[in-house]
Design an enzyme around this catalytic site. Structure first.
Site, PDB file in Angstrom:
ATOM      1  N   HIS A 244       0.816  -1.217   0.000  1.00 48.77           N
ATOM      2  CA  HIS A 244       0.000   0.000   0.000  1.00 48.77           C
ATOM      3  C   HIS A 244       0.851   1.269   0.000  1.00 48.77           C
ATOM      4  O   HIS A 244       0.350   2.356   0.291  1.00 48.77           O
ATOM      5  CB  HIS A 244      -0.931  -0.001   1.212  1.00 48.77           C
TER       6      HIS A 244
ATOM      7  N   ASP B  32      -7.084   4.055   9.321  1.00 49.03           N
ATOM      8  CA  ASP B  32      -8.433   4.099   8.747  1.00 49.03           C
ATOM      9  C   ASP B  32      -8.710   2.857   7.901  1.00 49.03           C
ATOM     10  O   ASP B  32      -9.830   2.365   7.865  1.00 49.03           O
ATOM     11  CB  ASP B  32      -8.605   5.350   7.877  1.00 49.03           C
TER      12      ASP B  32
ATOM     13  N   GLU C 203     -12.096  12.657  13.669  1.00 49.53           N
ATOM     14  CA  GLU C 203     -11.472  12.982  12.395  1.00 49.53           C
ATOM     15  C   GLU C 203     -12.255  14.129  11.759  1.00 49.53           C
ATOM     16  O   GLU C 203     -13.199  14.652  12.335  1.00 49.53           O
ATOM     17  CB  GLU C 203     -11.412  11.767  11.460  1.00 49.53           C
TER      18      GLU C 203
END
Length: 526
Positions: free
Chosen positions: A92, A157, A268
């Site tokens: 990623h 997340d 957030e």
């Protein structure tokens, strides 16, 4: 067992000799016998960013940490090799950080990763924790720990990332203000250093290595196993979103929320520059938003802001998450009637980005370039940084979320390798609030060709340099820098410690070449 170990040593030695030969000949995986440890694999030159494509000469799929140790031991003992090694978890990365041009990529998911859950004693003493392999995914740890009514305290997340990968960077999300990043919630690590040493380390044993690899960008060692702190998991989560049309009010309410860790469990926020942004960030939120914003005015584009926070509901008698939310919301200053709440399971809340992923995949927008930019910004510079950001994007056609939310400096251990922005001082002393801003942009090839992508990357660099060099005092997170000078500036006053740790644990510069920090060194030059 001894024969298998001998075969492994031979395989790795053949690989190293092949890599060091003038023609860079790599034998077929079938030539290495039944262990099947070595293979070439094109996916090792591909990551989520789809911006950098560095092909390795080979891929190692180890069956145990000892295989990694053997490879690195051979390399560190070789006086002629310039082979480099990159550990790859879930792939990623954005800018090729887990790639190794003409080197070897180690696929960490090939190591069997049993997860062991240890609950604290019946009398309540001790800690609950999980022992888990570095190549395992956070979602796998969540699923297993929930079977015991437990879960890690701090998250990212997106849960489909490897344990070792996020611990090598930091690991942040909306819980960071309360519990610190993931690297602040680790009790012990198993690490293979750049010299091939396999070491178990903790804050009290081999502590220099322990703190070096946490946030160390893979420069000092490869995390093969981690002991992660756990806590009781709630059954439900009260998930709330509130909207704003004024930035100061938005950040003021965010800072209010993080000042109440006894009530709030997650905070957030988003910048909402256009309708597509509003829709994309609401895919996972399971309630209709009756918000019809006016993004366009005669003179300029209108930008909105959204706070997202959550309260854990343990379903215990005498407690009510609804009452907690009501108490909190009375102190907030969101736009009238623009607060929305929903109750979801704890797993569904933590795994919320998976739904957004599935939506993007269905539209062909997942496996495309992602020129992301993440910055730590001190509270004193956040408004100026917001203006800088909006000046350098086109709000009308921006694709992707823009995250922005506060963290607290004292939840980060200064011994780890992550450099936060230097804390400015003033009449009120050290500034504790630091914002993370994530411009998680997508570059759809249908509307953004190669020249467009290059322009986005130039804008990102301009934003990062302006934020780092000026009054803003920002610093990149998940950094990608073009030169050693930029990396020195990035680490600032921590550079000497970072370089000393490199010399101690990976003096030949074998590890993590994709970061572009240290050059590979011949053993004969030391």
């Amino acid at each position: 067992m001894e024969f298998a170990l001998f075969c492994t040593k031979v395989n790795i030695l053949i690989l190293i000799l092949a890599l060091c030969s003038p023609c860079k000949f790599i034998q077929s995986p079938m030539d290495f016998g039944p262990s099947n440890l070595l293979e070439t694999k094109s996916s090792a030159s591909l990551d989520f960013g789809r911006i950098v494509f560095n092909s390795p000469s080979a891929v190692l799929r180890p069956q145990s940490p000892r295989d990694i140790s053997l490879l690195l031991t051979f390399l560190s003992a070789s006086s002629f090799s310039k082979v480099t090694i990159a550990a790859r978890g879930a792939g990623h990365s954005i800018y090729g950080q887990a790639q190794a041009l003409d080197g070897i990529v180690i696929e960490m998911d090939s190591i069997p990763s049993d997860i062991y859950i240890h609950k604290k004693r019946d009398d309540g003493s001790g800690f609950s924790y999980a022992d888990v392999g570095g190549g395992a995914l956070w979602v796998e740890l969540l699923e297993e720990s929930l079977k015991h009514g437990l879960a890690p305290r701090s998250w990212t997340d997106y849960l489909y990332l490897s344990i070792g990968g996020t611990l090598s960077n930091g690991g942040i999300s909306g819980q960071t203000f309360k519990y610190g990043p993931q690297i602040s919630n680790v009790l012990q690590l198993d690490v293979v250093t750049g010299k091939g040493d396999l070491i178990t380390c903790s804050p009290t044993s081999s502590s220099e290595l322990f703190y070096a690899v946490l946030g160390g960008l893979g420069q000092f060692g490869i995390i093969t196993r981690a002991r992660i702190l756990l806590q009781d998991a709630p059954q439900k989560v009260k998930w709330i979103r509130a909207f704003y049309d004024d930035f100061d009010t938005f950040t003021g309410d965010q800072e209010l929320l993080v000042s109440m860790p006894e009530l709030v469990d997650y905070v957030e926020g988003f910048i909402v520059p256009n309708e597509q942004s509003l829709l994309s960030t609401s895919v996972a939120f399971p309630v209709h938003l009756g918000f019809m914003p006016e993004f366009h005015h005669v003179s300029s584009a209108k930008v909105y802001y959204c706070i997202e926070f959550a309260v854990h509901d343990f379903q215990a008698e005498g407690t009510s998450a609804e009452q907690v939310v009501e108490k909190i919301s009375k102190q907030m200053s969101y736009m009238p009637s623009l607060m929305y709440s929903v109750e979801v399971s704890y797993f569904d809340f933590l795994n919320r980005v998976r739904m957004e992923e599935m939506n993007l995949r269905s539209r062909g927008l997942w496996e495309i370039p992602h020129p992301w930019l993440n910055m730590f910004v001190p509270k004193s510079g956040i408004k100026e940084f917001k203006d800088l950001l909006l000046e350098n994007i086109s709000p009308n056609d921006f694709e992707g979320p823009i995250l922005i939310y506060p963290l607290l400096r004292d939840k980060w251990d200064a011994n780890t390798s992550v450099p936060l922005p230097d804390a400015p001082t003033g009449g009120d002393g050290v500034e504790q609030v630091v914002y993370i801003v994530g411009m998680l942009r997508s570059a759809n090839p249908a509307s953004c060709a190669a020249g467009c992508l290059d322009d986005i990357l130039r804008r990102n660099r301009r934003i990062a340099e302006a934020a780092s060099a000026g009054r803003i005092g920002g610093k990149q997170y998940l950094a990608h820098h073009p030169s050693l000078l930029h990396w020195r500036d990035h680490f600032g006053r921590h550079w000497n410690r970072f370089a000393a740790r490199k010399n101690l644990f990976d003096p030949l510069g074998v590890l993590a070449p994709g970061q572009g920090i240290f050059p590979r060194v011949h053993a004969s030059t030391l």
